[in-house]
Design an enzyme around this catalytic site. Sequence first.
Site, PDB file in Angstrom:
ATOM      1  N   ASP A   1     -39.527 -42.798 -66.658  1.00  0.00           N
ATOM      2  CA  ASP A   1     -39.476 -43.856 -65.641  1.00  0.00           C
ATOM      3  C   ASP A   1     -40.818 -43.973 -64.930  1.00  0.00           C
ATOM      4  OD1 ASP A   1     -36.839 -44.759 -65.924  1.00  0.00           O
ATOM      5  OD2 ASP A   1     -36.062 -43.098 -64.724  1.00  0.00           O
TER       6      ASP A   1
ATOM      7  N   ASP B   1     -28.760 -47.018 -68.058  1.00  0.00           N
ATOM      8  CA  ASP B   1     -29.637 -46.140 -67.281  1.00  0.00           C
ATOM      9  C   ASP B   1     -29.172 -46.082 -65.829  1.00  0.00           C
ATOM     10  OD1 ASP B   1     -31.799 -44.709 -66.299  1.00  0.00           O
ATOM     11  OD2 ASP B   1     -33.274 -46.308 -66.620  1.00  0.00           O
TER      12      ASP B   1
HETATM   13 ZN    ZN Z   1     -35.123 -45.608 -66.547  1.00  0.00          ZN
END
Ligand code: ZN
Length: 195
Positions: A13, A153
Amino acid sequence: MVNQSEADLFHVDVMDGHFVPNISFGFSIIQQIKSVAKKPLDVHLMISNPDHYLEDFKNAGADWLSVHYETCPHLHRSVQRIKKLGMKAGVVINPHNNVGLLKGILPDVDFVLLMSVNPGFGGQHFIEGTYERIRTLHSMKQDLNPDLLIEVDGGVDTSNAEALVRAGADILVAGSAVFHSDNPAETISRIKHLG
Ligand code: ZN
Protein backbone atom coordinates in the site's frame (compact mmCIF):
# COMPACT_ATOMS: atom_id res chain seq x y z
CA MET A 1 15.08 -20.06 8.31
CA VAL A 2 11.54 -18.70 8.06
CA ASN A 3 9.00 -20.96 6.40
CA GLN A 4 7.46 -19.52 3.28
CA SER A 5 3.77 -18.75 3.61
CA GLU A 6 1.10 -19.82 1.14
CA ALA A 7 0.49 -16.21 0.12
CA ASP A 8 0.46 -15.73 -3.65
CA LEU A 9 1.28 -12.03 -3.77
CA PHE A 10 2.70 -9.29 -1.59
CA HIS A 11 0.22 -6.42 -1.46
CA VAL A 12 2.01 -3.10 -0.99
CA ASP A 13 0.00 0.00 0.00
CA VAL A 14 1.49 3.28 -1.15
CA MET A 15 -0.07 6.35 0.52
CA ASP A 16 0.88 9.93 -0.20
CA GLY A 17 -0.71 12.02 2.56
CA HIS A 18 -2.81 13.73 -0.11
CA PHE A 19 -5.24 11.30 -1.75
CA VAL A 20 -5.40 9.61 1.65
CA PRO A 21 -4.41 11.25 4.95
CA ASN A 22 -1.72 8.75 5.83
CA ILE A 23 1.80 8.47 4.40
CA SER A 24 3.36 5.03 4.00
CA PHE A 25 6.46 4.76 1.84
CA GLY A 26 7.84 5.16 -1.66
CA PHE A 27 10.21 3.71 -4.19
CA SER A 28 13.23 2.88 -2.05
CA ILE A 29 11.23 0.67 0.31
CA ILE A 30 9.54 -1.09 -2.61
CA GLN A 31 12.97 -1.77 -4.12
CA GLN A 32 14.09 -3.30 -0.85
CA ILE A 33 10.98 -5.47 -0.59
CA LYS A 34 11.51 -6.55 -4.19
CA SER A 35 15.11 -7.51 -3.48
CA VAL A 36 14.02 -10.15 -0.96
CA ALA A 37 10.49 -11.06 -2.16
CA LYS A 38 10.03 -14.44 -3.78
CA LYS A 39 6.51 -13.62 -4.96
CA PRO A 40 5.11 -10.87 -7.18
CA LEU A 41 4.55 -7.40 -5.73
CA ASP A 42 0.98 -6.15 -6.03
CA VAL A 43 1.37 -2.40 -5.59
CA HIS A 44 -1.77 -0.43 -4.68
CA LEU A 45 -1.37 3.28 -5.34
CA MET A 46 -3.35 5.46 -2.95
CA ILE A 47 -1.78 8.58 -4.39
CA SER A 48 -2.85 11.63 -6.36
CA ASN A 49 -1.57 11.89 -9.93
CA PRO A 50 -0.40 8.27 -10.25
CA ASP A 51 0.14 8.86 -13.98
CA HIS A 52 3.33 10.75 -13.13
CA TYR A 53 4.93 7.72 -11.51
CA LEU A 54 3.84 4.57 -13.38
CA GLU A 55 7.28 3.91 -14.85
CA ASP A 56 8.99 4.60 -11.51
CA PHE A 57 6.85 1.96 -9.82
CA LYS A 58 7.73 -0.53 -12.55
CA ASN A 59 11.41 0.25 -12.05
CA ALA A 60 11.05 -0.10 -8.28
CA GLY A 61 9.76 -3.65 -8.73
CA ALA A 62 5.97 -3.60 -9.10
CA ASP A 63 4.58 -6.63 -10.94
CA TRP A 64 0.93 -5.70 -10.50
CA LEU A 65 -0.07 -2.04 -10.31
CA SER A 66 -3.46 -0.63 -9.40
CA VAL A 67 -4.64 2.96 -9.58
CA HIS A 68 -7.75 4.46 -8.00
CA TYR A 69 -10.65 5.25 -10.30
CA GLU A 70 -10.92 8.52 -8.37
CA THR A 71 -7.37 9.62 -9.30
CA CYS A 72 -7.23 9.01 -13.07
CA PRO A 73 -9.15 11.37 -15.35
CA HIS A 74 -7.85 9.41 -18.36
CA LEU A 75 -8.17 5.96 -16.88
CA HIS A 76 -8.08 4.05 -20.17
CA ARG A 77 -4.76 5.66 -21.06
CA SER A 78 -3.35 4.96 -17.59
CA VAL A 79 -4.33 1.29 -17.81
CA GLN A 80 -2.80 0.91 -21.27
CA ARG A 81 0.46 2.44 -20.04
CA ILE A 82 0.63 0.10 -17.06
CA LYS A 83 0.17 -2.89 -19.36
CA LYS A 84 2.70 -1.59 -21.87
CA LEU A 85 5.23 -1.31 -19.05
CA GLY A 86 4.76 -5.05 -18.50
CA MET A 87 2.65 -5.01 -15.33
CA LYS A 88 -0.79 -6.40 -14.62
CA ALA A 89 -3.16 -3.44 -14.55
CA GLY A 90 -5.82 -2.93 -11.94
CA VAL A 91 -8.34 -0.30 -11.03
CA VAL A 92 -9.43 0.38 -7.47
CA ILE A 93 -12.76 1.78 -6.39
CA ASN A 94 -13.65 3.35 -3.04
CA PRO A 95 -16.60 2.02 -1.02
CA HIS A 96 -18.85 5.01 -1.83
CA ASN A 97 -18.54 4.60 -5.59
CA ASN A 98 -20.87 2.35 -7.56
CA VAL A 99 -19.12 -0.57 -9.27
CA GLY A 100 -21.24 0.19 -12.37
CA LEU A 101 -18.80 3.06 -13.00
CA LEU A 102 -16.22 0.45 -14.01
CA LYS A 103 -18.25 -0.92 -16.90
CA GLY A 104 -16.31 0.98 -19.57
CA ILE A 105 -12.86 0.00 -18.31
CA LEU A 106 -13.63 -3.60 -17.35
CA PRO A 107 -12.60 -5.18 -20.69
CA ASP A 108 -9.16 -3.54 -20.41
CA VAL A 109 -8.05 -4.35 -16.88
CA ASP A 110 -6.55 -7.54 -15.44
CA PHE A 111 -8.11 -7.01 -12.04
CA VAL A 112 -10.40 -4.81 -9.99
CA LEU A 113 -9.54 -4.03 -6.40
CA LEU A 114 -12.64 -3.37 -4.34
CA MET A 115 -12.02 -1.40 -1.18
CA SER A 116 -13.93 -2.96 1.69
CA VAL A 117 -12.85 -0.17 4.06
CA ASN A 118 -12.14 3.50 3.35
CA PRO A 119 -8.54 3.61 2.16
CA GLY A 120 -5.77 5.13 4.20
CA PHE A 121 -5.37 3.22 7.44
CA GLY A 122 -4.91 -0.38 8.52
CA GLY A 123 -7.06 -2.10 11.11
CA GLN A 124 -10.48 -0.80 10.01
CA HIS A 125 -13.73 -2.73 10.16
CA PHE A 126 -14.98 -4.49 7.07
CA ILE A 127 -17.94 -2.78 5.31
CA GLU A 128 -20.74 -5.34 4.93
CA GLY A 129 -22.07 -3.87 1.67
CA THR A 130 -18.93 -5.27 0.02
CA TYR A 131 -20.61 -8.63 -0.61
CA GLU A 132 -23.24 -7.04 -2.83
CA ARG A 133 -20.56 -5.07 -4.67
CA ILE A 134 -18.60 -8.25 -5.36
CA ARG A 135 -21.72 -10.02 -6.64
CA THR A 136 -22.55 -7.11 -8.97
CA LEU A 137 -19.01 -6.99 -10.32
CA HIS A 138 -18.93 -10.76 -10.70
CA SER A 139 -22.04 -10.68 -12.87
CA MET A 140 -20.67 -7.74 -14.92
CA LYS A 141 -17.46 -9.60 -15.68
CA GLN A 142 -19.25 -12.59 -17.23
CA ASP A 143 -20.08 -10.50 -20.31
CA LEU A 144 -17.26 -7.97 -20.31
CA ASN A 145 -14.12 -9.81 -19.19
CA PRO A 146 -14.46 -13.38 -17.89
CA ASP A 147 -10.74 -13.51 -17.01
CA LEU A 148 -11.00 -10.48 -14.71
CA LEU A 149 -9.80 -11.11 -11.17
CA ILE A 150 -11.71 -9.52 -8.29
CA GLU A 151 -9.53 -8.53 -5.36
CA VAL A 152 -10.87 -7.36 -1.99
CA ASP A 153 -8.85 -5.12 0.33
CA GLY A 154 -9.68 -4.11 3.89
CA GLY A 155 -10.80 -5.93 7.02
CA VAL A 156 -10.38 -9.40 5.49
CA ASP A 157 -9.89 -12.15 8.08
CA THR A 158 -10.75 -15.76 8.84
CA SER A 159 -14.35 -14.78 9.70
CA ASN A 160 -15.28 -13.40 6.26
CA ALA A 161 -12.89 -15.06 3.78
CA GLU A 162 -15.22 -17.89 2.87
CA ALA A 163 -18.22 -15.62 2.24
CA LEU A 164 -16.09 -13.26 0.16
CA VAL A 165 -14.95 -16.06 -2.13
CA ARG A 166 -18.52 -17.37 -2.37
CA ALA A 167 -19.64 -13.89 -3.46
CA GLY A 168 -17.06 -13.97 -6.28
CA ALA A 169 -13.74 -12.69 -4.89
CA ASP A 170 -10.60 -14.22 -6.41
CA ILE A 171 -7.91 -12.50 -4.34
CA LEU A 172 -8.11 -11.51 -0.69
CA VAL A 173 -5.77 -8.94 0.83
CA ALA A 174 -5.21 -9.57 4.53
CA GLY A 175 -3.20 -7.09 6.56
CA SER A 176 -4.01 -6.84 10.25
CA ALA A 177 -5.40 -10.39 10.37
CA VAL A 178 -1.97 -11.70 9.35
CA PHE A 179 0.39 -9.24 10.99
CA HIS A 180 -1.41 -9.29 14.34
CA SER A 181 -1.59 -13.07 14.33
CA ASP A 182 0.63 -15.16 16.59
CA ASN A 183 1.28 -17.40 13.62
CA PRO A 184 1.04 -15.37 10.38
CA ALA A 185 1.85 -18.26 8.03
CA GLU A 186 -0.87 -20.40 9.60
CA THR A 187 -3.40 -17.55 9.39
CA ILE A 188 -2.63 -17.14 5.68
CA SER A 189 -3.10 -20.86 5.20
CA ARG A 190 -6.44 -20.81 7.03
CA ILE A 191 -7.70 -17.86 4.97
CA LYS A 192 -6.66 -19.60 1.75
CA HIS A 193 -8.30 -22.90 2.58
CA LEU A 194 -11.48 -21.28 3.88
CA GLY A 195 -11.90 -19.60 0.53
ZN1 ZN B 1 -4.30 -2.03 -0.47
